[in-house]
Design an enzyme around this catalytic site. Sequence first.
Site, PDB file in Angstrom:
ATOM      1  N   ARG A   1       0.827  -1.219   0.000  1.00  0.00           N
ATOM      2  CA  ARG A   1       0.000   0.000   0.000  1.00  0.00           C
ATOM      3  C   ARG A   1       0.857   1.263   0.000  1.00  0.00           C
ATOM      4  O   ARG A   1       0.578   2.224  -0.702  1.00  0.00           O
ATOM      5  CB  ARG A   1      -0.929  -0.011   1.225  1.00  0.00           C
ATOM      6  CG  ARG A   1      -2.032  -1.034   1.112  1.00  0.00           C
ATOM      7  CD  ARG A   1      -2.702  -1.261   2.436  1.00  0.00           C
ATOM      8  NE  ARG A   1      -1.787  -1.821   3.415  1.00  0.00           N
ATOM      9  CZ  ARG A   1      -2.102  -2.773   4.282  1.00  0.00           C
ATOM     10  NH1 ARG A   1      -3.314  -3.261   4.306  1.00  0.00           N
ATOM     11  NH2 ARG A   1      -1.201  -3.228   5.143  1.00  0.00           N
ATOM     12  N   ILE A   2       1.933   1.267   0.819  1.00  0.00           N
ATOM     13  CA  ILE A   2       2.739   2.488   0.945  1.00  0.00           C
ATOM     14  C   ILE A   2       3.730   2.618  -0.212  1.00  0.00           C
ATOM     15  O   ILE A   2       3.804   3.660  -0.869  1.00  0.00           O
ATOM     16  CB  ILE A   2       3.453   2.519   2.316  1.00  0.00           C
ATOM     17  CG1 ILE A   2       2.404   2.521   3.442  1.00  0.00           C
ATOM     18  CG2 ILE A   2       4.367   3.731   2.421  1.00  0.00           C
ATOM     19  CD1 ILE A   2       2.959   2.286   4.830  1.00  0.00           C
TER      20      ILE A   2
ATOM     21  N   ARG B   1       9.862  -0.321   9.842  1.00  0.00           N
ATOM     22  CA  ARG B   1      10.006  -0.637  11.254  1.00  0.00           C
ATOM     23  C   ARG B   1      11.492  -0.529  11.595  1.00  0.00           C
ATOM     24  O   ARG B   1      12.346  -0.917  10.778  1.00  0.00           O
ATOM     25  CB  ARG B   1       9.523  -2.061  11.574  1.00  0.00           C
ATOM     26  CG  ARG B   1       8.001  -2.189  11.670  1.00  0.00           C
ATOM     27  CD  ARG B   1       7.441  -1.499  12.911  1.00  0.00           C
ATOM     28  NE  ARG B   1       6.003  -1.628  13.047  1.00  0.00           N
ATOM     29  CZ  ARG B   1       5.095  -0.748  12.619  1.00  0.00           C
ATOM     30  NH1 ARG B   1       5.490   0.347  11.996  1.00  0.00           N
ATOM     31  NH2 ARG B   1       3.815  -0.947  12.827  1.00  0.00           N
TER      32      ARG B   1
ATOM     33  N   ASP C   1      12.273   7.312  10.553  1.00  0.00           N
ATOM     34  CA  ASP C   1      11.072   7.551  11.385  1.00  0.00           C
ATOM     35  C   ASP C   1      10.924   6.492  12.475  1.00  0.00           C
ATOM     36  O   ASP C   1      10.181   6.705  13.423  1.00  0.00           O
ATOM     37  CB  ASP C   1       9.820   7.528  10.488  1.00  0.00           C
ATOM     38  CG  ASP C   1       8.536   7.832  11.257  1.00  0.00           C
ATOM     39  OD1 ASP C   1       8.525   8.835  12.012  1.00  0.00           O
ATOM     40  OD2 ASP C   1       7.550   7.087  11.120  1.00  0.00           O
TER      41      ASP C   1
ATOM     42  N   GLU D   1      12.022   1.954  20.820  1.00  0.00           N
ATOM     43  CA  GLU D   1      11.217   3.181  20.811  1.00  0.00           C
ATOM     44  C   GLU D   1      10.587   3.415  22.175  1.00  0.00           C
ATOM     45  O   GLU D   1       9.980   2.491  22.718  1.00  0.00           O
ATOM     46  CB  GLU D   1      10.136   3.085  19.730  1.00  0.00           C
ATOM     47  CG  GLU D   1      10.740   3.030  18.321  1.00  0.00           C
ATOM     48  CD  GLU D   1       9.703   3.055  17.200  1.00  0.00           C
ATOM     49  OE1 GLU D   1       8.497   3.013  17.484  1.00  0.00           O
ATOM     50  OE2 GLU D   1      10.114   3.126  16.042  1.00  0.00           O
TER      51      GLU D   1
ATOM     52  N   HIS E   1       8.496   8.265  14.920  1.00  0.00           N
ATOM     53  CA  HIS E   1       7.485   7.292  14.449  1.00  0.00           C
ATOM     54  C   HIS E   1       6.133   8.000  14.211  1.00  0.00           C
ATOM     55  O   HIS E   1       5.129   7.648  14.819  1.00  0.00           O
ATOM     56  CB  HIS E   1       7.320   6.151  15.469  1.00  0.00           C
ATOM     57  CG  HIS E   1       6.666   4.933  14.856  1.00  0.00           C
ATOM     58  ND1 HIS E   1       6.913   3.662  15.286  1.00  0.00           N
ATOM     59  CD2 HIS E   1       5.748   4.802  13.858  1.00  0.00           C
ATOM     60  CE1 HIS E   1       6.198   2.803  14.589  1.00  0.00           C
ATOM     61  NE2 HIS E   1       5.477   3.471  13.707  1.00  0.00           N
TER      62      HIS E   1
ATOM     63  N   GLY F   1       4.791   8.327  11.134  1.00  0.00           N
ATOM     64  CA  GLY F   1       4.338   7.991   9.774  1.00  0.00           C
ATOM     65  C   GLY F   1       2.840   8.106   9.589  1.00  0.00           C
ATOM     66  O   GLY F   1       2.375   8.483   8.519  1.00  0.00           O
TER      67      GLY F   1
HETATM   68  P1  NAD Z   1       1.723  -3.896   2.860  1.00  0.00           P
HETATM   69  O1  NAD Z   1       1.526  -5.181   3.556  1.00  0.00           O
HETATM   70  O2  NAD Z   1       0.631  -3.330   2.021  1.00  0.00           O
HETATM   71  O3  NAD Z   1       3.047  -3.974   1.939  1.00  0.00           O
HETATM   72  C1  NAD Z   1       4.230  -4.565   2.343  1.00  0.00           C
HETATM   73  C2  NAD Z   1       4.901  -5.092   1.081  1.00  0.00           C
HETATM   74  O4  NAD Z   1       6.208  -5.549   1.451  1.00  0.00           O
HETATM   75  C3  NAD Z   1       4.159  -6.278   0.456  1.00  0.00           C
HETATM   76  O5  NAD Z   1       3.870  -6.023  -0.901  1.00  0.00           O
HETATM   77  C4  NAD Z   1       5.137  -7.437   0.599  1.00  0.00           C
HETATM   78  O6  NAD Z   1       5.087  -8.345  -0.478  1.00  0.00           O
HETATM   79  C5  NAD Z   1       6.463  -6.696   0.651  1.00  0.00           C
HETATM   80  N1  NAD Z   1       7.548  -7.473   1.242  1.00  0.00           N
HETATM   81  C6  NAD Z   1       7.491  -8.349   2.272  1.00  0.00           C
HETATM   82  N2  NAD Z   1       8.712  -8.843   2.526  1.00  0.00           N
HETATM   83  C7  NAD Z   1       9.555  -8.279   1.623  1.00  0.00           C
HETATM   84  C8  NAD Z   1      10.939  -8.409   1.377  1.00  0.00           C
HETATM   85  N3  NAD Z   1      11.699  -9.229   2.089  1.00  0.00           N
HETATM   86  N4  NAD Z   1      11.472  -7.686   0.368  1.00  0.00           N
HETATM   87  C9  NAD Z   1      10.706  -6.851  -0.386  1.00  0.00           C
HETATM   88  N5  NAD Z   1       9.378  -6.707  -0.200  1.00  0.00           N
HETATM   89  C10 NAD Z   1       8.815  -7.408   0.795  1.00  0.00           C
HETATM   90  O7  NAD Z   1       2.132  -2.872   3.996  1.00  0.00           O
HETATM   91  P2  NAD Z   1       2.102  -1.264   3.931  1.00  0.00           P
HETATM   92  O8  NAD Z   1       0.772  -0.757   4.369  1.00  0.00           O
HETATM   93  O9  NAD Z   1       2.649  -0.822   2.623  1.00  0.00           O
HETATM   94  O10 NAD Z   1       3.129  -0.952   5.123  1.00  0.00           O
HETATM   95  C11 NAD Z   1       4.493  -1.351   5.042  1.00  0.00           C
HETATM   96  C12 NAD Z   1       5.106  -1.283   6.422  1.00  0.00           C
HETATM   97  O11 NAD Z   1       5.226   0.088   6.809  1.00  0.00           O
HETATM   98  C13 NAD Z   1       4.202  -1.887   7.508  1.00  0.00           C
HETATM   99  O12 NAD Z   1       4.370  -3.255   7.640  1.00  0.00           O
HETATM  100  C14 NAD Z   1       4.617  -1.151   8.747  1.00  0.00           C
HETATM  101  O13 NAD Z   1       5.616  -1.899   9.393  1.00  0.00           O
HETATM  102  C15 NAD Z   1       5.199   0.154   8.215  1.00  0.00           C
HETATM  103  N6  NAD Z   1       4.391   1.305   8.621  1.00  0.00           N
HETATM  104  C16 NAD Z   1       4.994   2.300   9.321  1.00  0.00           C
HETATM  105  C17 NAD Z   1       4.272   3.417   9.711  1.00  0.00           C
HETATM  106  C18 NAD Z   1       4.940   4.551  10.438  1.00  0.00           C
HETATM  107  O14 NAD Z   1       4.286   5.209  11.239  1.00  0.00           O
HETATM  108  N7  NAD Z   1       6.200   4.819  10.157  1.00  0.00           N
HETATM  109  C19 NAD Z   1       2.900   3.500   9.419  1.00  0.00           C
HETATM  110  C20 NAD Z   1       2.326   2.478   8.678  1.00  0.00           C
HETATM  111  C21 NAD Z   1       3.076   1.382   8.291  1.00  0.00           C
END
Ligand code: NAD
Length: 321
Positions: free
Chosen positions: A152-153, A234, A258, A263, A282, A284
Site C-alpha cells: 500500500r505504501i 520498522r 522515522d 522506541e 514514528h 508515519g
Molecule cells: P503492505 O503489507 O501493504 O506492503 C508490504 C509489502 O512488502 C508487500 O507487498 C510485501 O510483499 C512486501 N515485502 C514483504 N517482505 C519483503 C521483502 N523481504 N522484500 C521486499 N518486499 C517485501 O504494507 P504497507 O501498508 O505498505 O506498510 C508497510 C510497512 O510500513 C508496515 O508493515 C509497517 O511496518 C510500516 N508502517 C509504518 C508506519 C509509520 O508510522 N512509520 C505506518 C504504517 C506502516
Amino acid sequence: MPKVIIHDAIDPAALELLNSRPGMQIVTLEREERARLRTEISDADSIILRYLPLDADDIRAARNMKVISRHGVGYDNVDMAAANECGIPVATIGDANSLTVAELALYLMLAAAKQGLGYDKSVRAGDWWQAREEARTIELYDKTLLVVGFGRIGKLVAPRCHAFGMNVTVCDPYIAQNLITDAGFTPAADFNEALGQADIITLHTPLNDETRHMIDARALERMKAGALLVNTSRGPVVDGQALSDALSAGHIYAAGIDVFEEEPPPTSNPLFAHDNTILTPHIGGLTRECFHRSAIRCAQNTLDAIDGKLDKAFVVNPEVL
Ligand code: NAD
C-alpha cells in the site's frame, strides 16, 4: 453489554462512534497501565491497540475477545501465534495511513537530500556564509531509487518519486512482477544487486524474520558510496549501529529515519550524533487527518466484530474467522 478497551489516546471521533451504540462499555487505559490491562482484558469484546505489546498471556486471558483492533497496519506488537491459537482476528486500518506514510518518506528523502537539520543549525548559529559555500546538498532528479516493498505504501511512494524525475526500481519478490511494470516501474530481480545500483533506498516492508536487519553492515557496504537511506517501515529492519558506522565512514551520504530499534530511542542512540540524519518520532501515520481516519477505522472494526460482520479485508489472520 459489549466492552471495548482503548489503550493509549486516540482521536475522540472513535469514542463518538462507539458511544453511538447503546450500552457500550468503554474502558480507556493509559500507556503505563499494564497490570490493569490484564484484569480488564478478561471480559473485553475488543481492544483498540496502539503501541503496547500484547503478549501471549494477555491474549490467552482475553476469553471474550472478538477482535484485536490495531490502530495502524504493522502488527508486530501482537503475539500472532497466540491470537491464532485463540481464534482471535487481528484487524488493521488497511490503507487509512498509506498516503500519510508515503508523504513522510518523501519529506525524509528531501530533508536528507537537502541536509535539513545541518543547515537549520547553521542558520540559527549565525554560520551563513560557510554553510552556503559548501554546496553539499543533492538533487532527487535523475537519481535511481529503490523502493523495497510494493504494498500500500510503496505503491504511493513510487509515483511521487517518479514525479521528481527519479528512475524508480522496485524490489518485492512476493507480488506478481507485472504489477510493477504495469505501474511503469522497473522490477529488481535481485535485492543485493539492486542495492548496489540505487542512489536512494526507501524501505516499505513489514518487520518479520526475513526483514529484521535486512539492512545490516553487509547490505550497507553493497550500497553505492554516497547512497541515501529512508526508513519509515520498522526500526529493526535496519541495524542502527551499522548505519551509524556507515554514516561516520562517509559511505552513506544521509539518512531519514522515522522508526527505531528501540522506541523511544535512548539518547545514546548512535544515529543522534549525525547532522546528516533527519529523525522523526514514528509519526508515519500521525497527521491530523490520518489520526482521525485511523481511529474511525479501529472503532468500525470493533463494531463490525461485535456484530459478527468484521470485513475480512482488514483482517491479517482471516483463517480464524
Ligand atoms: P503492505 O503489507 O501493504 O506492503 C508490504 C509489502 O512488502 C508487500 O507487498 C510485501 O510483499 C512486501 N515485502 C514483504 N517482505 C519483503 C521483502 N523481504 N522484500 C521486499 N518486499 C517485501 O504494507 P504497507 O501498508 O505498505 O506498510 C508497510 C510497512 O510500513 C508496515 O508493515 C509497517 O511496518 C510500516 N508502517 C509504518 C508506519 C509509520 O508510522 N512509520 C505506518 C504504517 C506502516
